[in-house]
Write a protein that holds these residues in place. Sequence first.
Motif, mmCIF file in Angstrom:
data_model
loop_
_atom_site.group_PDB
_atom_site.id
_atom_site.type_symbol
_atom_site.label_atom_id
_atom_site.label_comp_id
_atom_site.label_asym_id
_atom_site.label_seq_id
_atom_site.Cartn_x
_atom_site.Cartn_y
_atom_site.Cartn_z
ATOM 1 N N HIS A 79 0.829 -1.198 0.000
ATOM 2 C CA HIS A 79 0.000 0.000 0.000
ATOM 3 C C HIS A 79 0.870 1.257 0.000
ATOM 4 C CE1 HIS A 79 -3.414 -2.531 0.550
ATOM 5 N NE2 HIS A 79 -3.165 -2.813 1.825
ATOM 6 N N ILE A 80 0.249 2.377 -0.308
ATOM 7 C CA ILE A 80 0.905 3.676 -0.242
ATOM 8 C C ILE A 80 0.506 4.329 1.070
ATOM 9 C CG2 ILE A 80 1.107 5.963 -1.289
ATOM 10 C CD1 ILE A 80 0.439 4.595 -3.986
ATOM 11 N N ALA A 101 5.502 4.577 -1.197
ATOM 12 C CA ALA A 101 4.966 3.276 -1.582
ATOM 13 C C ALA A 101 5.754 2.175 -0.898
ATOM 14 C CB ALA A 101 5.040 3.105 -3.100
ATOM 15 N N THR A 102 5.041 1.132 -0.510
ATOM 16 C CA THR A 102 5.705 -0.044 0.040
ATOM 17 C C THR A 102 5.576 -1.188 -0.948
ATOM 18 O OG1 THR A 102 3.722 -0.833 1.204
ATOM 19 C CG2 THR A 102 5.188 0.671 2.411
ATOM 20 N N SER A 103 6.480 -2.123 -0.833
ATOM 21 C CA SER A 103 6.425 -3.354 -1.625
ATOM 22 C C SER A 103 6.075 -4.485 -0.672
ATOM 23 C CB SER A 103 7.770 -3.634 -2.282
ATOM 24 O OG SER A 103 8.104 -2.591 -3.170
ATOM 25 N N LEU A 104 5.265 -5.409 -1.128
ATOM 26 C CA LEU A 104 4.786 -6.497 -0.295
ATOM 27 C C LEU A 104 5.942 -7.251 0.353
ATOM 28 C CD1 LEU A 104 2.371 -8.155 0.724
ATOM 29 C CD2 LEU A 104 2.572 -9.537 -1.346
ATOM 30 N N ASN A 105 5.978 -7.240 1.693
ATOM 31 C CA ASN A 105 6.953 -7.970 2.502
ATOM 32 C C ASN A 105 8.410 -7.614 2.223
ATOM 33 O OD1 ASN A 105 4.872 -9.348 3.830
ATOM 34 N ND2 ASN A 105 4.786 -10.846 2.173
ATOM 35 N N ASN A 145 -4.938 5.850 3.989
ATOM 36 C CA ASN A 145 -6.335 6.086 3.661
ATOM 37 C C ASN A 145 -6.746 5.195 2.506
ATOM 38 O OD1 ASN A 145 -6.234 7.518 1.088
ATOM 39 N ND2 ASN A 145 -5.502 9.289 2.199
ATOM 40 N N PHE A 146 -8.037 4.960 2.418
ATOM 41 C CA PHE A 146 -8.568 3.976 1.481
ATOM 42 C C PHE A 146 -8.205 4.299 0.044
ATOM 43 C CE2 PHE A 146 -11.572 1.111 -0.475
ATOM 44 C CZ PHE A 146 -11.700 0.103 0.461
ATOM 45 N N THR A 147 -8.095 5.574 -0.301
ATOM 46 C CA THR A 147 -7.790 5.927 -1.685
ATOM 47 C C THR A 147 -6.370 5.545 -2.075
ATOM 48 O OG1 THR A 147 -7.099 8.164 -1.088
ATOM 49 C CG2 THR A 147 -9.422 7.843 -1.673
ATOM 50 N N LYS A 148 -5.506 5.233 -1.106
ATOM 51 C CA LYS A 148 -4.128 4.849 -1.396
ATOM 52 C C LYS A 148 -3.921 3.338 -1.365
ATOM 53 C CE LYS A 148 -2.612 9.068 -1.693
ATOM 54 N NZ LYS A 148 -2.067 9.642 -2.893
ATOM 55 N N LEU A 149 -4.991 2.578 -1.116
ATOM 56 C CA LEU A 149 -4.855 1.121 -1.112
ATOM 57 C C LEU A 149 -4.610 0.621 -2.525
ATOM 58 C CD1 LEU A 149 -7.671 0.048 1.367
ATOM 59 C CD2 LEU A 149 -5.244 0.276 1.815
ATOM 60 N N ILE A 150 -4.012 -0.546 -2.641
ATOM 61 C CA ILE A 150 -3.681 -1.080 -3.961
ATOM 62 C C ILE A 150 -4.896 -1.599 -4.707
ATOM 63 C CG2 ILE A 150 -1.277 -1.578 -3.464
ATOM 64 C CD1 ILE A 150 -2.039 -4.445 -2.872
ATOM 65 N N ILE A 151 -6.043 -1.674 -4.054
ATOM 66 C CA ILE A 151 -7.283 -2.073 -4.730
ATOM 67 C C ILE A 151 -8.018 -0.821 -5.183
ATOM 68 C CG2 ILE A 151 -7.561 -4.243 -3.507
ATOM 69 C CD1 ILE A 151 -9.782 -1.514 -2.452
ATOM 70 N N THR A 161 -7.322 -5.286 5.059
ATOM 71 C CA THR A 161 -6.324 -5.297 6.118
ATOM 72 C C THR A 161 -5.056 -4.593 5.637
ATOM 73 O OG1 THR A 161 -5.484 -7.451 5.424
ATOM 74 C CG2 THR A 161 -7.214 -7.447 7.108
ATOM 75 N N PHE A 162 -4.275 -4.125 6.596
ATOM 76 C CA PHE A 162 -3.001 -3.493 6.284
ATOM 77 C C PHE A 162 -2.011 -3.835 7.387
ATOM 78 C CE2 PHE A 162 -4.983 -0.494 9.120
ATOM 79 C CZ PHE A 162 -3.944 -0.003 9.878
ATOM 80 N N SER A 163 -0.736 -3.687 7.055
ATOM 81 C CA SER A 163 0.322 -3.974 8.029
ATOM 82 C C SER A 163 1.603 -3.257 7.611
ATOM 83 C CB SER A 163 0.561 -5.483 8.089
ATOM 84 O OG SER A 163 1.585 -5.776 8.982
#
Length: 172
Positions: A79-80, A101-105, A145-151, A161-163
Amino acid sequence: MVGINDYTGSEELANWRITNDSVMGGKSQGEIILAQDRVLFTGEISLENNGGFTSTFHPVTSLEPGIDTISIDVQGDGHIYQLRLVTIVDGYRLSYKQDFATSLNERQQITFKLSDFQAYFRGRNIDNAPELTSENIVEVGFLLNFTKLIIHPKKNHKPKTFSLSIFKISFD
């Protein structure tokens, strides 16, 4: 270098403050969990009741003048997020933000110049805000915030969910 990287003890947990969208009627839930070598900012973002954000903040004590960068050591979920630096101007909290921006794991070390942060107040850009200087920073935080989610939020309104693992925050 001044930093936040001691994540041991219940006193440290008390230093982190969470603000969820429930302040506006939303249903998102963020929390801080202390792990062995990090803080975990985790939870669920929801659009229910016009919600869609959560944030966490940690106080910063007396930074010296002239510090011009902040570095974060994080591991994200794709997510961002926003890195937020808070000052007090005429008795009002003013946040300066910078997206990242983050990259998964993937663990990442990211450095930002204070001069690149943009002032915001209650979701609005503040063009005539004072310049962000290190000695005026009172808190550091992370917001999702929801607008920055990858979906795509309009296609799927189910909670997500986020982490974000926070290993270290340092000012240089």
